[in-house]
Scaffold this motif. Structure first.
Motif, PDB file in Angstrom:
ATOM      1  N   GLU A 140       0.827  -1.197   0.000  1.00 10.93           N
ATOM      2  CA  GLU A 140       0.000   0.000   0.000  1.00 10.93           C
ATOM      3  C   GLU A 140       0.864   1.250   0.000  1.00 10.93           C
ATOM      4  OE1 GLU A 140      -2.341  -0.509   3.541  1.00 10.93           O
ATOM      5  OE2 GLU A 140      -3.968  -1.443   2.427  1.00 10.93           O
ATOM      6  N   LEU A 141       0.300   2.302  -0.545  1.00 13.51           N
ATOM      7  CA  LEU A 141       0.949   3.605  -0.565  1.00 13.51           C
ATOM      8  C   LEU A 141       0.389   4.433   0.581  1.00 13.51           C
ATOM      9  CD1 LEU A 141       2.916   5.301  -2.326  1.00 13.51           C
ATOM     10  CD2 LEU A 141       0.897   6.214  -3.443  1.00 13.51           C
ATOM     11  N   CYS A 142       1.272   5.079   1.321  1.00 13.68           N
ATOM     12  CA  CYS A 142       0.784   5.903   2.431  1.00 13.68           C
ATOM     13  C   CYS A 142       1.405   7.290   2.392  1.00 13.68           C
ATOM     14  CB  CYS A 142       1.026   5.231   3.770  1.00 13.68           C
ATOM     15  SG  CYS A 142       2.725   5.227   4.326  1.00 13.68           S
ATOM     16  N   LEU A 143       0.675   8.233   2.975  1.00 15.12           N
ATOM     17  CA  LEU A 143       1.143   9.595   3.143  1.00 15.12           C
ATOM     18  C   LEU A 143       1.657   9.731   4.564  1.00 15.12           C
ATOM     19  CD1 LEU A 143      -1.792  11.467   1.413  1.00 15.12           C
ATOM     20  CD2 LEU A 143       0.449  10.906   0.465  1.00 15.12           C
ATOM     21  N   MET A 144       2.768  10.443   4.718  1.00 13.00           N
ATOM     22  CA  MET A 144       3.372  10.613   6.045  1.00 13.00           C
ATOM     23  C   MET A 144       3.565  12.103   6.324  1.00 13.00           C
ATOM     24  SD  MET A 144       6.122   7.494   5.804  1.00 13.00           S
ATOM     25  CE  MET A 144       7.185   8.464   4.799  1.00 13.00           C
ATOM     26  N   ASP A 145       4.011  12.414   7.520  1.00 16.79           N
ATOM     27  CA  ASP A 145       4.245  13.797   7.961  1.00 16.79           C
ATOM     28  C   ASP A 145       2.970  14.631   7.882  1.00 16.79           C
ATOM     29  OD1 ASP A 145       6.932  13.155   8.336  1.00 16.79           O
ATOM     30  OD2 ASP A 145       7.451  13.746   6.296  1.00 16.79           O
ATOM     31  N   CYS A 146       1.848  13.987   8.106  1.00 14.79           N
ATOM     32  CA  CYS A 146       0.562  14.675   8.021  1.00 14.79           C
ATOM     33  C   CYS A 146       0.456  15.821   9.015  1.00 14.79           C
ATOM     34  CB  CYS A 146      -0.582  13.690   8.242  1.00 14.79           C
ATOM     35  SG  CYS A 146      -0.642  12.389   6.990  1.00 14.79           S
ATOM     36  N   ASP A 147       1.136  15.695  10.147  1.00 14.41           N
ATOM     37  CA  ASP A 147       1.031  16.716  11.182  1.00 14.41           C
ATOM     38  C   ASP A 147       1.663  18.045  10.790  1.00 14.41           C
ATOM     39  OD1 ASP A 147       3.534  15.578  11.261  1.00 14.41           O
ATOM     40  OD2 ASP A 147       3.641  15.455  13.437  1.00 14.41           O
ATOM     41  N   THR A 148       2.517  18.077   9.780  1.00 17.41           N
ATOM     42  CA  THR A 148       3.158  19.318   9.364  1.00 17.41           C
ATOM     43  C   THR A 148       2.466  19.980   8.169  1.00 17.41           C
ATOM     44  OG1 THR A 148       4.678  18.186   7.864  1.00 17.41           O
ATOM     45  CG2 THR A 148       5.403  18.481  10.157  1.00 17.41           C
ATOM     46  N   VAL A 149       1.476  19.322   7.590  1.00 18.90           N
ATOM     47  CA  VAL A 149       0.856  19.810   6.357  1.00 18.90           C
ATOM     48  C   VAL A 149       0.087  21.114   6.550  1.00 18.90           C
ATOM     49  CG1 VAL A 149      -0.873  19.260   4.596  1.00 18.90           C
ATOM     50  CG2 VAL A 149       0.816  17.562   5.265  1.00 18.90           C
ATOM     51  N   ASN A 150      -0.678  21.245   7.615  1.00 18.91           N
ATOM     52  CA  ASN A 150      -1.473  22.460   7.805  1.00 18.91           C
ATOM     53  C   ASN A 150      -0.605  23.716   7.834  1.00 18.91           C
ATOM     54  OD1 ASN A 150      -4.108  21.549   7.783  1.00 18.91           O
ATOM     55  ND2 ASN A 150      -4.077  20.998   9.932  1.00 18.91           N
ATOM     56  N   ASN A 151       0.519  23.654   8.525  1.00 18.57           N
ATOM     57  CA  ASN A 151       1.417  24.800   8.585  1.00 18.57           C
ATOM     58  C   ASN A 151       1.962  25.125   7.192  1.00 18.57           C
ATOM     59  OD1 ASN A 151       2.933  26.857   9.837  1.00 18.57           O
ATOM     60  ND2 ASN A 151       4.721  25.514   9.921  1.00 18.57           N
ATOM     61  N   TYR A 152       2.333  24.110   6.450  1.00 22.13           N
ATOM     62  CA  TYR A 152       2.852  24.291   5.094  1.00 22.13           C
ATOM     63  C   TYR A 152       1.795  24.919   4.186  1.00 22.13           C
ATOM     64  CZ  TYR A 152       5.237  23.065   0.753  1.00 22.13           C
ATOM     65  OH  TYR A 152       5.852  23.121  -0.463  1.00 22.13           O
ATOM     66  N   ILE A 153       0.568  24.406   4.266  1.00 25.16           N
ATOM     67  CA  ILE A 153      -0.524  24.941   3.452  1.00 25.16           C
ATOM     68  C   ILE A 153      -0.777  26.402   3.806  1.00 25.16           C
ATOM     69  CG2 ILE A 153      -3.031  24.826   3.100  1.00 25.16           C
ATOM     70  CD1 ILE A 153      -2.771  21.762   3.268  1.00 25.16           C
ATOM     71  N   GLU A 154      -0.815  26.700   5.071  1.00 23.20           N
ATOM     72  CA  GLU A 154      -1.075  28.069   5.530  1.00 23.20           C
ATOM     73  C   GLU A 154      -0.017  29.037   4.993  1.00 23.20           C
ATOM     74  OE1 GLU A 154      -3.074  31.111   7.352  1.00 23.20           O
ATOM     75  OE2 GLU A 154      -3.748  29.035   7.343  1.00 23.20           O
ATOM     76  N   GLN A 155       1.228  28.618   4.976  1.00 23.91           N
ATOM     77  CA  GLN A 155       2.313  29.492   4.531  1.00 23.91           C
ATOM     78  C   GLN A 155       2.401  29.608   3.016  1.00 23.91           C
ATOM     79  OE1 GLN A 155       6.006  28.173   6.178  1.00 23.91           O
ATOM     80  NE2 GLN A 155       5.348  28.484   8.289  1.00 23.91           N
ATOM     81  N   HIS A 156       2.097  28.528   2.282  1.00 25.23           N
ATOM     82  CA  HIS A 156       2.438  28.514   0.865  1.00 25.23           C
ATOM     83  C   HIS A 156       1.288  28.413  -0.129  1.00 25.23           C
ATOM     84  CE1 HIS A 156       6.643  28.297   1.892  1.00 25.23           C
ATOM     85  NE2 HIS A 156       6.402  27.264   2.678  1.00 25.23           N
ATOM     86  N   CYS A 157       0.199  27.753   0.199  1.00 22.51           N
ATOM     87  CA  CYS A 157      -0.784  27.528  -0.867  1.00 22.51           C
ATOM     88  C   CYS A 157      -2.230  27.691  -0.419  1.00 22.51           C
ATOM     89  CB  CYS A 157      -0.577  26.162  -1.515  1.00 22.51           C
ATOM     90  SG  CYS A 157      -0.609  24.780  -0.398  1.00 22.51           S
ATOM     91  N   PHE A 158      -2.453  28.560   0.542  1.00 19.11           N
ATOM     92  CA  PHE A 158      -3.817  28.823   0.982  1.00 19.11           C
ATOM     93  C   PHE A 158      -4.233  30.192   0.478  1.00 19.11           C
ATOM     94  CE2 PHE A 158      -7.103  29.975   4.140  1.00 19.11           C
ATOM     95  CZ  PHE A 158      -7.940  28.882   3.950  1.00 19.11           C
ATOM     96  N   ASN A 159      -5.294  30.235  -0.318  1.00 19.13           N
ATOM     97  CA  ASN A 159      -5.818  31.487  -0.836  1.00 19.13           C
ATOM     98  C   ASN A 159      -6.690  32.095   0.260  1.00 19.13           C
ATOM     99  OD1 ASN A 159      -7.421  33.451  -2.096  1.00 19.13           O
ATOM    100  ND2 ASN A 159      -7.104  32.486  -4.080  1.00 19.13           N
TER     101      ASN A 159
END
Length: 182
Positions: A140-159
């Motif tokens: 199976e394919l899994c996504l990791m480091d999910c806990d850091t995604v919100n901060n990344y989205i807020e800084q870089h790709c949230f309109n």
């Protein structure tokens, strides 16, 4: 923003519509809603695709959703893929984009195209938000480091003005203007 259950999340794998079921052609279940109409589709994970693009002629997309998307303006640009050709597409902000059982984007802008027929690709614009790996033991394919995604989205790709995530902004992080041919 996005709520996560843990730091690792597995995709819900589905059978390849072409019949084979191996890791060279990894298909997963995603869903989204537009104007309270839900679409459940299979997408191919494509690490060679710069953008996530959903074919407007996908049988799982209801006619009402197609009509809404077809009202959006058409853009033409070079979306990096195996073909390397130009693809015209329309963008729409969808609700409740289900990526895994643990990852649902409340509002995200996706690209839809008539040029790719009924195909759907999950590209690096969304995948690169996470670390990911293929778990050979579980196949199976899994996504990791999910806990850091919100901060990344807020800084870089949230309109912030419109209140949605715009994955096409990821290209601009590395100094590539636009990333969408506009």
């Amino acid at each position: 923003m996005i709520k996560f259950n843990g730091n690792r999340s597995y995709f819900q794998r589905v059978e390849n519509t072409r019949g084979n079921y191996d890791r060279r052609a990894y298909f997963v279940k995603v869903s989204f809603s537009l104007m309270n109409i839900v679409a459940n589709i299979s997408v191919k994970i494509d690490t060679g695709a710069s953008r996530t693009v959903i074919g407007i002629n996908n049988a799982k997309i209801r006619q009402k959703i197609k009509e809404i998307i077809l009202q959006e303006p058409v853009y033409s640009g070079r979306l990096e893929s195996a073909t390397g050709g130009e693809i015209s597409y329309r963008e729409a902000v969808v609700d409740d984009f289900y990526l895994t059982p643990d990852i649902v984007f409340p509002k995200i802008k996706l690209a839809f195209s008539e040029d790719i027929g009924n195909k759907a690709l999950l590209g690096m614009d969304i995948l690169s938000l996470f670390s990911f790996m293929y778990d050979r033991k579980k196949c199976e394919l899994c996504l990791m480091d999910c806990d850091t995604v919100n901060n990344y989205i807020e800084q870089h790709c949230f309109n912030k003005e419109s209140g949605y995530i715009d994955p096409s902004l990821i290209a601009e992080i590395d100094g590539v203007p636009g990333g969408n041919g506009r």
